[in-house]
Design a protein around this motif. Structure first.
Motif, short mmCIF file in Angstrom:
data_model
loop_
_atom_site.label_atom_id
_atom_site.label_comp_id
_atom_site.label_asym_id
_atom_site.label_seq_id
_atom_site.Cartn_x
_atom_site.Cartn_y
_atom_site.Cartn_z
N ASP A 14 53.45 19.78 59.72
CA ASP A 14 52.79 18.95 60.68
C ASP A 14 52.92 17.57 60.18
OD1 ASP A 14 51.10 17.38 62.26
OD2 ASP A 14 49.33 19.16 61.98
N ILE A 52 51.87 14.54 60.96
CA ILE A 52 50.55 13.98 60.98
C ILE A 52 49.64 14.64 61.20
CG2 ILE A 52 49.46 11.69 61.38
CD1 ILE A 52 51.67 10.11 61.99
N ASP A 53 48.93 15.39 60.39
CA ASP A 53 47.68 16.25 60.78
C ASP A 53 46.43 15.10 60.78
OD1 ASP A 53 46.46 18.66 61.49
OD2 ASP A 53 45.54 18.52 59.53
N GLY A 54 45.85 14.94 61.90
CA GLY A 54 44.77 14.05 62.27
C GLY A 54 45.33 12.82 63.12
N THR A 55 45.88 13.26 64.34
CA THR A 55 46.51 12.31 64.91
C THR A 55 45.49 11.29 65.63
OG1 THR A 55 48.22 13.96 65.53
CG2 THR A 55 48.01 12.04 66.87
N GLY A 58 38.36 15.35 60.85
CA GLY A 58 39.20 15.14 61.87
C GLY A 58 40.80 15.66 61.49
N GLU A 74 37.83 27.01 61.72
CA GLU A 74 37.93 26.48 63.22
C GLU A 74 38.66 27.32 63.97
OE1 GLU A 74 39.65 22.55 62.65
OE2 GLU A 74 39.95 22.17 64.75
N GLY A 124 41.52 27.59 67.21
CA GLY A 124 42.38 26.94 67.94
C GLY A 124 43.39 26.02 67.35
N ILE A 125 43.44 25.99 66.17
CA ILE A 125 44.38 25.27 65.30
C ILE A 125 45.70 26.12 65.19
CG2 ILE A 125 42.76 24.28 63.43
CD1 ILE A 125 44.24 27.61 62.79
N ASP A 167 48.99 23.38 61.14
CA ASP A 167 47.67 22.46 60.60
C ASP A 167 47.10 23.13 59.23
OD1 ASP A 167 47.11 20.87 62.96
OD2 ASP A 167 46.65 22.58 64.09
C1 IPD Z 1 44.59 18.43 64.75
C2 IPD Z 1 43.57 18.12 63.53
C3 IPD Z 1 42.17 18.45 64.09
C4 IPD Z 1 41.84 19.76 64.52
C5 IPD Z 1 42.83 20.16 65.64
C6 IPD Z 1 44.37 19.84 65.06
P1 IPD Z 1 46.71 17.20 64.84
O1 IPD Z 1 45.75 18.25 64.27
O2 IPD Z 1 43.86 19.11 62.77
O3 IPD Z 1 41.13 18.18 62.96
O4 IPD Z 1 40.63 20.21 64.98
O5 IPD Z 1 42.81 21.67 66.10
O6 IPD Z 1 45.41 20.30 66.21
O7 IPD Z 1 46.92 17.23 66.36
O8 IPD Z 1 46.20 15.90 64.44
O9 IPD Z 1 47.99 17.33 63.96
#
Ligand code: IPD
Length: 280
Positions: A91, A93-96, A199, A218, A220-221, A225
């Motif tokens: 990933d 950038i995690d936390g786009t 986030g 969580e 749906g990740i 991620d």
């Molecule tokens: C997201 C972030 C966010 C989580 C989403 C992810 P991204 O990744 O980790 O905290 O709630 O499920 O998709 O899109 O910023 O790489």
């Protein structure tokens, strides 16, 4: 094999540091562009793509036969190929959303799987200069110092990481809001100390790995991620499972982390579980 794996990880670390400079420069220099074009994610996309390209180009040039599962490549139409070959799960950038809003909680995530087993994880926040890494059997580290998950077994002493997971409305509609709010409500009724949401799935997970937060769940990740931070949580002595308590599957699009199995079990009992189509 272990020596070879070390070579893989050392090289990935060098590339991640390089990628960090790129992300940091974009984060520092793009203020007006990002702020005036919030609905336009071009800049983010450009930075994401540039970082993913740098990592994949560097690794594939050095290690022939390695495979890649990258957020931006998949967004661009690449199929997820989950095989026994050494596979880098990335990933850029995690936390786009944090990146777009200039909230300094973002992470470059690089995980390594061999024979479908997660072996190593690197999570780097180039804004705060926090570099987390772990390899199976070698412990978890932040900027070179060992980190440990919390030993707390009680929800009544727990700070939990959790996001509302708004993206899940695509699949579940507004019923998702009832599920997510119900899950949080049950945790509050169980007496938790509070909730945090950073986030970024990876940052939520390293917060568990370093013992700042006690648990995280969580739905749906995606694999990119959680692949890298999962190794870090496990090597820090924490647990990583499916939210139901079943064994963790990196392709299942859901995860639960906790400092202790006891806390993980009690957190799991607060949840209404949902399933996703596995991504591989
Ligand atoms: C997201 C972030 C966010 C989580 C989403 C992810 P991204 O990744 O980790 O905290 O709630 O499920 O998709 O899109 O910023 O790489």
């Amino acid at each position: 094999i272990h020596e070879e794996e070390q070579v893989f990880v050392d090289y990935a670390l060098q590339l991640v540091k390089k990628a960090g400079t790129l992300v940091r420069t974009a984060f520092d220099s793009a203020e007006s562009k990002v702020e005036t074009k919030l609905s336009n994610t071009d800049l983010v996309t450009e930075t994401d793509q540039a970082v993913e390209k740098l990592l994949i180009a560097g690794l594939s040039e050095r290690f022939k036969g390695h495979r890649f599962i990258g957020e931006e490549s998949v967004a661009g139409g690449a199929k997820i190929e989950w095989t026994d070959a050494p596979t880098w799960i990335i990933d850029p950038i995690d936390g786009t959303t944090n990146f777009v809003h200039r909230i300094p909680m973002i992470a470059i995530c690089v995980g390594l799987a061999i024979k479908k087993q997660l072996r190593a994880g690197i999570v780097f926040n180039p804004i705060t200069n926090e570099l987390y890494m772990a390899q199976v059997g070698k412990g978890a580290f932040k900027n070179g110092f060992p980190i440990h998950a919390s030993k707390n077994q009680l929800l009544t002493k727990a700070v939990l990481c959790q996001s509302l997971g708004l993206h899940n409305r695509v699949q579940f509609g507004d019923r998702w809001l009832d599920i997510a709010q119900g899950n949080m409500r049950n945790q509050v009724l169980a007496g938790v100390r509070g909730h945090r949401s950073f986030g970024s799935a990876a940052i939520n997970m390293v917060m568990v790995a370093q013992g700042s937060c006690d648990g995280y769940v969580e739905y749906g990740i995606h694999a990119w991620d959680v692949a890298a931070p999962a190794v870090i949580v496990l090597e820090a002595g924490g647990v990583v499972t499916d939210p139901t308590g079943a064994p963790f599957d990196v392709m299942s699009r859901k995860v639960l982390c906790a400092g202790t199995p006891e806390l993980g079990k009690d957190l799991s009992a607060c949840l209404t579980h949902v399933d996703f189509e596995p991504e591989a």
